[in-house]
Design a protein around this motif. Structure first.
Motif, mmCIF file in Angstrom:
data_model
loop_
_atom_site.group_PDB
_atom_site.id
_atom_site.type_symbol
_atom_site.label_atom_id
_atom_site.label_comp_id
_atom_site.label_asym_id
_atom_site.label_seq_id
_atom_site.Cartn_x
_atom_site.Cartn_y
_atom_site.Cartn_z
ATOM 1 N N LEU A 1 0.813 -1.218 0.000
ATOM 2 C CA LEU A 1 0.000 0.000 0.000
ATOM 3 C C LEU A 1 0.846 1.267 0.000
ATOM 4 O O LEU A 1 0.448 2.291 -0.544
ATOM 5 C CB LEU A 1 -0.915 0.020 1.223
ATOM 6 N N ALA A 2 2.000 1.201 0.675
ATOM 7 C CA ALA A 2 2.884 2.360 0.787
ATOM 8 C C ALA A 2 4.313 1.867 0.969
ATOM 9 O O ALA A 2 4.545 0.786 1.511
ATOM 10 C CB ALA A 2 2.472 3.238 1.969
ATOM 11 N N VAL A 3 5.249 2.683 0.498
ATOM 12 C CA VAL A 3 6.674 2.356 0.568
ATOM 13 C C VAL A 3 7.422 3.540 1.150
ATOM 14 O O VAL A 3 7.119 4.694 0.821
ATOM 15 C CB VAL A 3 7.250 2.058 -0.840
ATOM 16 N N SER A 4 8.386 3.251 1.979
ATOM 17 C CA SER A 4 9.266 4.291 2.499
ATOM 18 C C SER A 4 10.702 3.829 2.312
ATOM 19 O O SER A 4 11.094 2.793 2.832
ATOM 20 C CB SER A 4 8.989 4.541 3.984
ATOM 21 N N HIS A 5 11.450 4.572 1.517
ATOM 22 C CA HIS A 5 12.883 4.307 1.353
ATOM 23 C C HIS A 5 13.569 5.161 2.402
ATOM 24 O O HIS A 5 13.657 6.371 2.268
ATOM 25 C CB HIS A 5 13.334 4.692 -0.060
ATOM 26 N N VAL A 6 14.016 4.529 3.455
ATOM 27 C CA VAL A 6 14.493 5.261 4.620
ATOM 28 C C VAL A 6 15.927 5.746 4.468
ATOM 29 O O VAL A 6 16.224 6.897 4.717
ATOM 30 C CB VAL A 6 14.340 4.401 5.900
ATOM 31 N N GLN A 7 16.829 4.859 4.081
ATOM 32 C CA GLN A 7 18.234 5.266 4.014
ATOM 33 C C GLN A 7 19.028 4.355 3.096
ATOM 34 O O GLN A 7 18.601 3.263 2.771
ATOM 35 C CB GLN A 7 18.870 5.271 5.397
ATOM 36 N N GLU A 8 20.192 4.838 2.701
ATOM 37 C CA GLU A 8 21.140 4.021 1.954
ATOM 38 C C GLU A 8 21.905 3.166 2.948
ATOM 39 O O GLU A 8 21.978 3.487 4.127
ATOM 40 C CB GLU A 8 22.110 4.915 1.172
ATOM 41 N N GLY A 9 22.474 2.108 2.478
ATOM 42 C CA GLY A 9 23.271 1.267 3.362
ATOM 43 C C GLY A 9 23.302 -0.154 2.862
ATOM 44 O O GLY A 9 22.770 -0.471 1.795
ATOM 45 N N ARG A 10 23.903 -0.995 3.646
ATOM 46 C CA ARG A 10 24.012 -2.412 3.304
ATOM 47 C C ARG A 10 22.996 -3.210 4.107
ATOM 48 O O ARG A 10 22.755 -2.925 5.278
ATOM 49 C CB ARG A 10 25.419 -2.912 3.600
ATOM 50 N N PRO A 11 22.448 -4.259 3.489
ATOM 51 C CA PRO A 11 21.441 -5.060 4.190
ATOM 52 C C PRO A 11 22.070 -6.009 5.204
ATOM 53 O O PRO A 11 23.230 -6.413 5.071
ATOM 54 C CB PRO A 11 20.804 -5.864 3.055
ATOM 55 N N LEU A 12 21.291 -6.353 6.205
ATOM 56 C CA LEU A 12 21.660 -7.435 7.115
ATOM 57 C C LEU A 12 21.342 -8.730 6.385
ATOM 58 O O LEU A 12 20.243 -8.898 5.861
ATOM 59 C CB LEU A 12 20.855 -7.340 8.412
ATOM 60 N N LEU A 13 22.309 -9.625 6.302
ATOM 61 C CA LEU A 13 22.138 -10.890 5.599
ATOM 62 C C LEU A 13 22.153 -12.053 6.580
ATOM 63 O O LEU A 13 22.755 -11.964 7.650
ATOM 64 C CB LEU A 13 23.252 -11.088 4.564
ATOM 65 N N TYR A 14 21.493 -13.140 6.180
ATOM 66 C CA TYR A 14 21.463 -14.350 6.990
ATOM 67 C C TYR A 14 21.924 -15.504 6.117
ATOM 68 O O TYR A 14 21.437 -15.690 4.997
ATOM 69 C CB TYR A 14 20.035 -14.604 7.500
ATOM 70 N N PHE A 15 22.902 -16.288 6.632
ATOM 71 C CA PHE A 15 23.453 -17.401 5.880
ATOM 72 C C PHE A 15 23.965 -18.466 6.842
ATOM 73 O O PHE A 15 24.699 -18.158 7.784
ATOM 74 C CB PHE A 15 24.599 -16.919 4.982
ATOM 75 N N ASN A 16 23.549 -19.704 6.624
ATOM 76 C CA ASN A 16 24.020 -20.850 7.394
ATOM 77 C C ASN A 16 23.909 -20.637 8.906
ATOM 78 O O ASN A 16 24.863 -20.811 9.648
ATOM 79 C CB ASN A 16 25.452 -21.229 6.993
#
Length: 159
Positions: A137-152
């Motif tokens: 319904l709505a989107v907010s692009h809050v900030q630039e940066g790197r995502p938190l990733l999950y692996f193994n």
């Protein structure tokens, strides 16, 4: 080894982003960390996610048909841990956190990379979880940066 355990081990080899899904029913709010989330369509904007049956968050989503998603940045690992259940299920996971709302009124976490405010359009119950399709319904692009990733079974960072 059972097939379900083999699939679990295989899926640990799939890196994914980390997000917090929240919902609200009047004064009751709750949220949980997820990585079973994806974009299904851009036109119309539809996302999918799966929520376990034994959570308070799914109860709110079922009751209201609304949910909000905050994409976590790599410096928000502590938030991921809080909403992943390192805090007891009945504790206030939002205590001391800065939040905001968009159209649905579901809380979003400040400082995330982006936020989506959604309305459920379809649900498919499975044995231990429910798959939801939700319209953005709505989107907010809050900030630039790197995502938190999950692996193994652990957090990872982009090189």
């Amino acid at each position: 080894m059972q097939q379900s355990e083999m699939v679990r081990q295989a899926m640990r080899r799939w890196a994914s982003g980390v997000a917090v899904v929240t919902s609200r029913a009047e004064d009751i709010i709750h949220g949980m960390t997820v990585n079973s989330f994806t974009s299904v369509s851009l036109d119309p904007p539809i996302i999918s996610l799966s929520l376990a049956h034994a959570t308070r968050t799914i109860a709110l989503v079922r009751e209201t048909g609304i949910l909000a998603i905050t994409f976590l940045s790599e410096n928000q690992q502590e938030l991921s841990d809080i909403f992943a259940g390192r805090t007891p299920e009945d504790a206030d996971r939002f205590s001391g956190l800065e939040t905001f709302t968009m159209l649905s009124g579901a809380p979003l976490l400040a400082g995330g990379l982006a936020c989506l405010d959604c309305r459920v359009v379809f649900s498919y119950p499975m044995a231990t979880s429910t798959l939801f399709l939700a319209e953005v319904l709505a989107v907010s692009h809050v900030q630039e940066g790197r995502p938190l990733l999950y692996f193994n079974r652990g957090y990872a960072r982009m090189a």
